[in-house]
Scaffold this motif. Structure first.
Motif, PDB file in Angstrom:
ATOM      1  N   LEU A 171       0.825  -1.208   0.000  1.00 16.98           N
ATOM      2  CA  LEU A 171       0.000   0.000   0.000  1.00 16.98           C
ATOM      3  C   LEU A 171       0.863   1.264   0.000  1.00 16.98           C
ATOM      4  N   ALA A 172       1.913   1.279   0.827  1.00 18.34           N
ATOM      5  CA  ALA A 172       2.783   2.459   0.917  1.00 18.34           C
ATOM      6  C   ALA A 172       3.450   2.777  -0.412  1.00 18.34           C
ATOM      7  N   GLU A 173       3.771   1.740  -1.163  1.00 25.12           N
ATOM      8  CA  GLU A 173       4.426   1.935  -2.460  1.00 25.12           C
ATOM      9  C   GLU A 173       3.443   2.197  -3.592  1.00 25.12           C
ATOM     10  N   GLY A 174       2.158   2.159  -3.287  1.00 27.73           N
ATOM     11  CA  GLY A 174       1.156   2.417  -4.317  1.00 27.73           C
ATOM     12  C   GLY A 174       1.005   1.292  -5.312  1.00 27.73           C
ATOM     13  N   GLN A 175       1.392   0.087  -4.908  1.00 25.35           N
ATOM     14  CA  GLN A 175       1.256  -1.063  -5.797  1.00 25.35           C
ATOM     15  C   GLN A 175      -0.217  -1.431  -5.930  1.00 25.35           C
ATOM     16  N   PRO A 176      -0.596  -2.021  -7.049  1.00 29.39           N
ATOM     17  CA  PRO A 176      -2.003  -2.391  -7.233  1.00 29.39           C
ATOM     18  C   PRO A 176      -2.401  -3.557  -6.327  1.00 29.39           C
ATOM     19  N   VAL A 177      -3.642  -3.553  -5.895  1.00 27.29           N
ATOM     20  CA  VAL A 177      -4.208  -4.656  -5.121  1.00 27.29           C
ATOM     21  C   VAL A 177      -5.499  -5.091  -5.805  1.00 27.29           C
ATOM     22  N   SER A 178      -5.792  -6.364  -5.705  1.00 22.60           N
ATOM     23  CA  SER A 178      -6.997  -6.895  -6.342  1.00 22.60           C
ATOM     24  C   SER A 178      -8.236  -6.544  -5.525  1.00 22.60           C
ATOM     25  N   LEU A 179      -9.378  -6.655  -6.152  1.00 18.24           N
ATOM     26  CA  LEU A 179     -10.630  -6.422  -5.453  1.00 18.24           C
ATOM     27  C   LEU A 179     -10.784  -7.434  -4.316  1.00 18.24           C
ATOM     28  N   GLN A 180     -10.354  -8.652  -4.548  1.00 14.27           N
ATOM     29  CA  GLN A 180     -10.412  -9.685  -3.507  1.00 14.27           C
ATOM     30  C   GLN A 180      -9.598  -9.255  -2.276  1.00 14.27           C
ATOM     31  N   THR A 181      -8.429  -8.696  -2.496  1.00 19.71           N
ATOM     32  CA  THR A 181      -7.593  -8.216  -1.391  1.00 19.71           C
ATOM     33  C   THR A 181      -8.265  -7.056  -0.674  1.00 19.71           C
ATOM     34  N   VAL A 182      -8.845  -6.141  -1.416  1.00 24.54           N
ATOM     35  CA  VAL A 182      -9.558  -5.010  -0.808  1.00 24.54           C
ATOM     36  C   VAL A 182     -10.689  -5.530   0.076  1.00 24.54           C
ATOM     37  N   ARG A 183     -11.408  -6.525  -0.393  1.00 25.82           N
ATOM     38  CA  ARG A 183     -12.502  -7.103   0.401  1.00 25.82           C
ATOM     39  C   ARG A 183     -11.976  -7.772   1.667  1.00 25.82           C
ATOM     40  N   ARG A 184     -10.860  -8.487   1.566  1.00 24.34           N
ATOM     41  CA  ARG A 184     -10.276  -9.130   2.754  1.00 24.34           C
ATOM     42  C   ARG A 184      -9.830  -8.075   3.760  1.00 24.34           C
ATOM     43  N   MET A 185      -9.249  -6.988   3.267  1.00 25.51           N
ATOM     44  CA  MET A 185      -8.826  -5.909   4.162  1.00 25.51           C
ATOM     45  C   MET A 185     -10.031  -5.291   4.853  1.00 25.51           C
ATOM     46  N   TRP A 186     -11.096  -5.056   4.103  1.00 28.00           N
ATOM     47  CA  TRP A 186     -12.311  -4.490   4.683  1.00 28.00           C
ATOM     48  C   TRP A 186     -12.844  -5.408   5.767  1.00 28.00           C
ATOM     49  N   SER A 187     -12.883  -6.713   5.500  1.00 26.48           N
ATOM     50  CA  SER A 187     -13.370  -7.673   6.492  1.00 26.48           C
ATOM     51  C   SER A 187     -12.503  -7.656   7.741  1.00 26.48           C
ATOM     52  N   PHE A 188     -11.193  -7.587   7.551  1.00 27.29           N
ATOM     53  CA  PHE A 188     -10.279  -7.538   8.695  1.00 27.29           C
ATOM     54  C   PHE A 188     -10.594  -6.331   9.573  1.00 27.29           C
ATOM     55  N   PHE A 189     -10.712  -5.166   8.963  1.00 24.56           N
ATOM     56  CA  PHE A 189     -10.970  -3.955   9.740  1.00 24.56           C
ATOM     57  C   PHE A 189     -12.344  -3.989  10.402  1.00 24.56           C
ATOM     58  N   GLN A 190     -13.315  -4.594   9.769  1.00 25.75           N
ATOM     59  CA  GLN A 190     -14.632  -4.734  10.387  1.00 25.75           C
ATOM     60  C   GLN A 190     -14.552  -5.630  11.627  1.00 25.75           C
ATOM     61  N   ARG A 191     -13.832  -6.742  11.528  1.00 30.49           N
ATOM     62  CA  ARG A 191     -13.696  -7.665  12.659  1.00 30.49           C
ATOM     63  C   ARG A 191     -12.947  -7.021  13.819  1.00 30.49           C
ATOM     64  N   HIS A 192     -12.019  -6.136  13.514  1.00 25.37           N
ATOM     65  CA  HIS A 192     -11.161  -5.554  14.545  1.00 25.37           C
ATOM     66  C   HIS A 192     -11.593  -4.149  14.965  1.00 25.37           C
ATOM     67  N   GLU A 193     -12.751  -3.736  14.561  1.00 25.28           N
ATOM     68  CA  GLU A 193     -13.276  -2.425  14.953  1.00 25.28           C
ATOM     69  C   GLU A 193     -13.347  -2.299  16.472  1.00 25.28           C
ATOM     70  N   VAL A 194     -13.702  -3.383  17.157  1.00 23.99           N
ATOM     71  CA  VAL A 194     -13.822  -3.352  18.621  1.00 23.99           C
ATOM     72  C   VAL A 194     -12.468  -3.148  19.304  1.00 23.99           C
ATOM     73  N   ASP A 195     -11.379  -3.457  18.619  1.00 24.91           N
ATOM     74  CA  ASP A 195     -10.042  -3.317  19.205  1.00 24.91           C
ATOM     75  C   ASP A 195      -9.633  -1.856  19.361  1.00 24.91           C
ATOM     76  N   LYS A 196     -10.328  -0.949  18.743  1.00 24.14           N
ATOM     77  CA  LYS A 196      -9.988   0.474  18.852  1.00 24.14           C
ATOM     78  C   LYS A 196     -10.274   1.007  20.246  1.00 24.14           C
ATOM     79  N   ASP A 197     -11.202   0.379  20.952  1.00 24.31           N
ATOM     80  CA  ASP A 197     -11.609   0.868  22.282  1.00 24.31           C
ATOM     81  C   ASP A 197     -10.618   0.524  23.363  1.00 24.31           C
TER      82      ASP A 197
END
Length: 68
Positions: free
Chosen positions: A42-68
């Motif tokens: 991500l930092a280098e601006g390399q392309p990511v697939s839609l599948q990867t974007v979806r996995r990242m979204w799922s990860f952040f959704q699962r870990h939303e509670v960890d922000k507290d």
């Protein structure tokens, strides 16, 4: 599917996380190898697939509670 590139804000946050991690002693470094690789990608601006974007979204959704 066409690859997606991270917006500038995401690239900057990924770089910030990698820089922060590099400042820590090895015993305190966070992130899995997959997380480090993704942050580099991500930092280098390399392309990511839609599948990867979806996995990242799922990860952040699962870990939303960890922000507290």
């Amino acid at each position: 599917m066409s690859p997606h590139r991270a917006p500038k804000a995401v690239r900057l946050e990924a770089r910030r996380a990698l820089d922060w991690r590099a400042e820590l002693p090895p015993s305190r470094r966070a992130m899995t190898p997959v997380g480090v690789r993704r942050a580099v990608q991500l930092a280098e601006g390399q392309p990511v697939s839609l599948q990867t974007v979806r996995r990242m979204w799922s990860f952040f959704q699962r870990h939303e509670v960890d922000k507290d």
